[in-house]
Design an enzyme around this catalytic site. Structure first.
Site, PDB file in Angstrom:
ATOM      1  N   ASP A 214       0.824  -1.225   0.000  1.00  0.00           N
ATOM      2  CA  ASP A 214       0.000   0.000   0.000  1.00  0.00           C
ATOM      3  C   ASP A 214       0.852   1.267   0.000  1.00  0.00           C
ATOM      4  OD1 ASP A 214      -2.397  -1.624   0.351  1.00  0.00           O
ATOM      5  OD2 ASP A 214      -1.786  -1.827   2.434  1.00  0.00           O
TER       6      ASP A 214
ATOM      7  N   GLY B 158      -3.874  -4.563  -4.501  1.00  0.00           N
ATOM      8  CA  GLY B 158      -4.594  -3.616  -5.340  1.00  0.00           C
ATOM      9  C   GLY B 158      -3.789  -2.365  -5.596  1.00  0.00           C
ATOM     10  N   HIS B 159      -3.840  -1.883  -6.831  1.00  0.00           N
ATOM     11  CA  HIS B 159      -3.192  -0.630  -7.191  1.00  0.00           C
ATOM     12  C   HIS B 159      -4.256   0.357  -7.656  1.00  0.00           C
ATOM     13  CE1 HIS B 159       0.881  -2.791  -8.139  1.00  0.00           C
ATOM     14  NE2 HIS B 159       0.596  -2.739  -6.856  1.00  0.00           N
TER      15      HIS B 159
ATOM     16  N   LYS C 193       2.502   2.100  -5.129  1.00  0.00           N
ATOM     17  CA  LYS C 193       3.213   1.566  -6.297  1.00  0.00           C
ATOM     18  C   LYS C 193       2.470   1.833  -7.596  1.00  0.00           C
ATOM     19  CE  LYS C 193       3.363  -2.588  -4.503  1.00  0.00           C
ATOM     20  NZ  LYS C 193       2.904  -2.223  -3.151  1.00  0.00           N
TER      21      LYS C 193
ATOM     22  N   GLN D   1       2.277  -6.197  -3.220  1.00  0.00           N
ATOM     23  CA  GLN D   1       2.508  -6.227  -1.771  1.00  0.00           C
ATOM     24  C   GLN D   1       3.770  -5.435  -1.396  1.00  0.00           C
ATOM     25  OE1 GLN D   1       2.084  -9.703  -3.082  1.00  0.00           O
ATOM     26  NE2 GLN D   1      -0.042  -9.912  -2.542  1.00  0.00           N
TER      27      GLN D   1
END
Length: 431
Positions: free
Chosen positions: A13, A40-41, A16, A225
């Site tokens: 988080d 998730g991005h 990225k 991650q």
């Protein structure tokens, strides 16, 4: 031409998605090399929000090749839904713009079922905090040589044989957990149905990428991650089920280590964590609440509230070393605006003895208390800053002290979710 690996340097988080999108303008290929759709991005481009889980961040940018490497575990049903969602936002995704490695393991419904059942059965203090999406059980099947891979979808006989091998293992586990046996026919039918939609994207990614490299194309390797969730070097057992550090980039797509020219670690200006596990600098007071609110700290995938704390330079020194980082991208500096005093963890007190790294043993980690260094905060806004001249002197001092403490320079500085609100110090793609 330089090839760049982007890894999260904390517990994930870190931002990225934005950094990969920002760098992808300079790349020809964007390759995802590990993890699953548990990460998730979030990308914000011209005010529009794109939420990606399985797709590489480069898919939102035209004229680029996006690759899902063999180090990833892939839920084909989720991928197809995600493709449909992104296409609905006006992004074109075709087999010419997206490739999936033929040897990528598939996450099956039975993996998610097992993941959730085991987490529910875990006693107090033994829960991992998994998202329940089947990532861990799929990696277990890969290592246990019973995984179903993308290439297996092309041959019905091979597919059935692979399913039978997997079910010999899974049905025994399910019996022990009080679950019904897997419906073999239904599983095979669902895989055969999805095969026609997935196989057009299948390719020998290792061959394609090595050819791209020889042709002088720039490759951006994207991890999911964060390094502190690495299966070997993270806060075990509260980690993910794959290697997250930079060395996995080569293995996860089928290239040699010589393909990596620059390792960029993504780092928040403070620290967050989702789920269970140690967190030495966690704040349970008003400061922690303020960081969470200002930083909008809720998981892209789960929506879970993130735990927040001060910047931990001792942990960063570890991840800088294990990934061989050449530079960091420091994100969310603007979240610190308005704090009168800022703290940075420079080491730990373990039973009266100073430690400059977090011990490996879980029990010892729990006894560590942070040793802080205090810095003056700033009242001015840093949001949207695009040059050093836009930053308050105290903010620049904070950034420089971070560099000193982690022994790694800042290559990029992010001051908002918008991709253009970025200060470039060193271009990772420069030769």
């Amino acid at each position: 031409m330089a090839n760049v690996v982007v890894v999260g340097a904390q517990w994930g988080d870190e931002g990225k998605g934005k950094i990969v999108d920002w760098l992808s303008e300079r790349a020809d290929v964007i390759a995802r090399f590990q993890g699953g759709h548990n990460a998730g991005h979030t990308l914000v481009i011209d005010g529009e929000v794109f939420k990606l889980h399985a797709l590489p961040s480069g898919v939102v940018r035209g004229g680029k090749l996006s690759v899902i490497g063999n180090g990833v575990v892939l839920d084909p049903w989720h991928l197809l839904k995600e493709i449909a969602t992104i296409q609905g936002q006006g992004v074109e995704i075709t087999p010419e713009t997206l490739m999936i490695a033929e040897n990528t393991p598939l996450i099956l419904p039975i993996h998610g079922e097992l993941d959730r059942a085991r987490e529910e059965a875990a006693g107090k203090g033994t829960k991992i905090g998994t998202t329940g999406r089947g990532i861990g059980p799929c990696y277990e099947d890969k290592v246990g040589r019973r995984a179903i891979r993308v290439a297996d979808l092309a041959d019905p006989a091979t597919l059935e044989a692979r399913v039978d091998r997997a079910l010999t293992h899974h049905d025994a586990l399910r019996l022990g957990l009080g679950m019904e046996p897997v419906d073999r026919a239904a599983l095979i039918a669902s895989l055969q149905e999805v095969a026609a939609q997935i196989l057009p994207y299948a390719a020998p990614v290792w061959k394609v990428l090595n050819e791209k490299r020889k042709a002088g194309k720039r490759i951006l390797f994207e991890g999911a991650q964060g390094s502190l969730l690495d299966i070997d070097f993270g806060t075990y057992p509260f980690v993910t089920s794959s290697n997250v550090i930079a060395g996995q980039a080569a293995t996860g797509v089928g290239m040699g280590p010589g393909a990596i020219d620059f390792v960029l670690g993504i780092v928040k200006a403070y620290t967050t964590r989702v789920g269970e596990g140690p967190f030495p600098t966690e704040l349970l007071d008003e400061d922690g609440q303020r960081l969470g609110e200002r930083g909008h700290e809720f998981g892209t995938t789960t929506g879970r509230k993130r735990r927040c704390g001060w910047f931990d330079a001792a942990l960063l020194r570890q991840t800088v070393a294990t990934s061989g980082m050449n530079g960091i991208a420091l994100t969310k500096l603007d979240v610190l605006d308005g704090f009168k005093v800022l703290k940075i963890c420079v080491g730990y007190d373990l039973d009266g003895v100073r430690q400059d790294y977090l011990p490996t043993a879980t029990e010892a980690q729990a006894r560590c208390t942070p040793i802080y260094e205090e810095l003056e905060g700033w009242s001015e806004s840093t949001e949207g800053a695009r040059s050093w001249a836009d930053l308050p002197a105290a903010a620049i001092k904070y950034v420089r002290r971070v560099e000193e403490l982690i022994d790694c320079p800042v290559a990029l500085l992010s001051t908002s979710p918008e991709r253009e609100d970025t200060i470039l110090v060193t271009d990772p793609f420069s030769d």
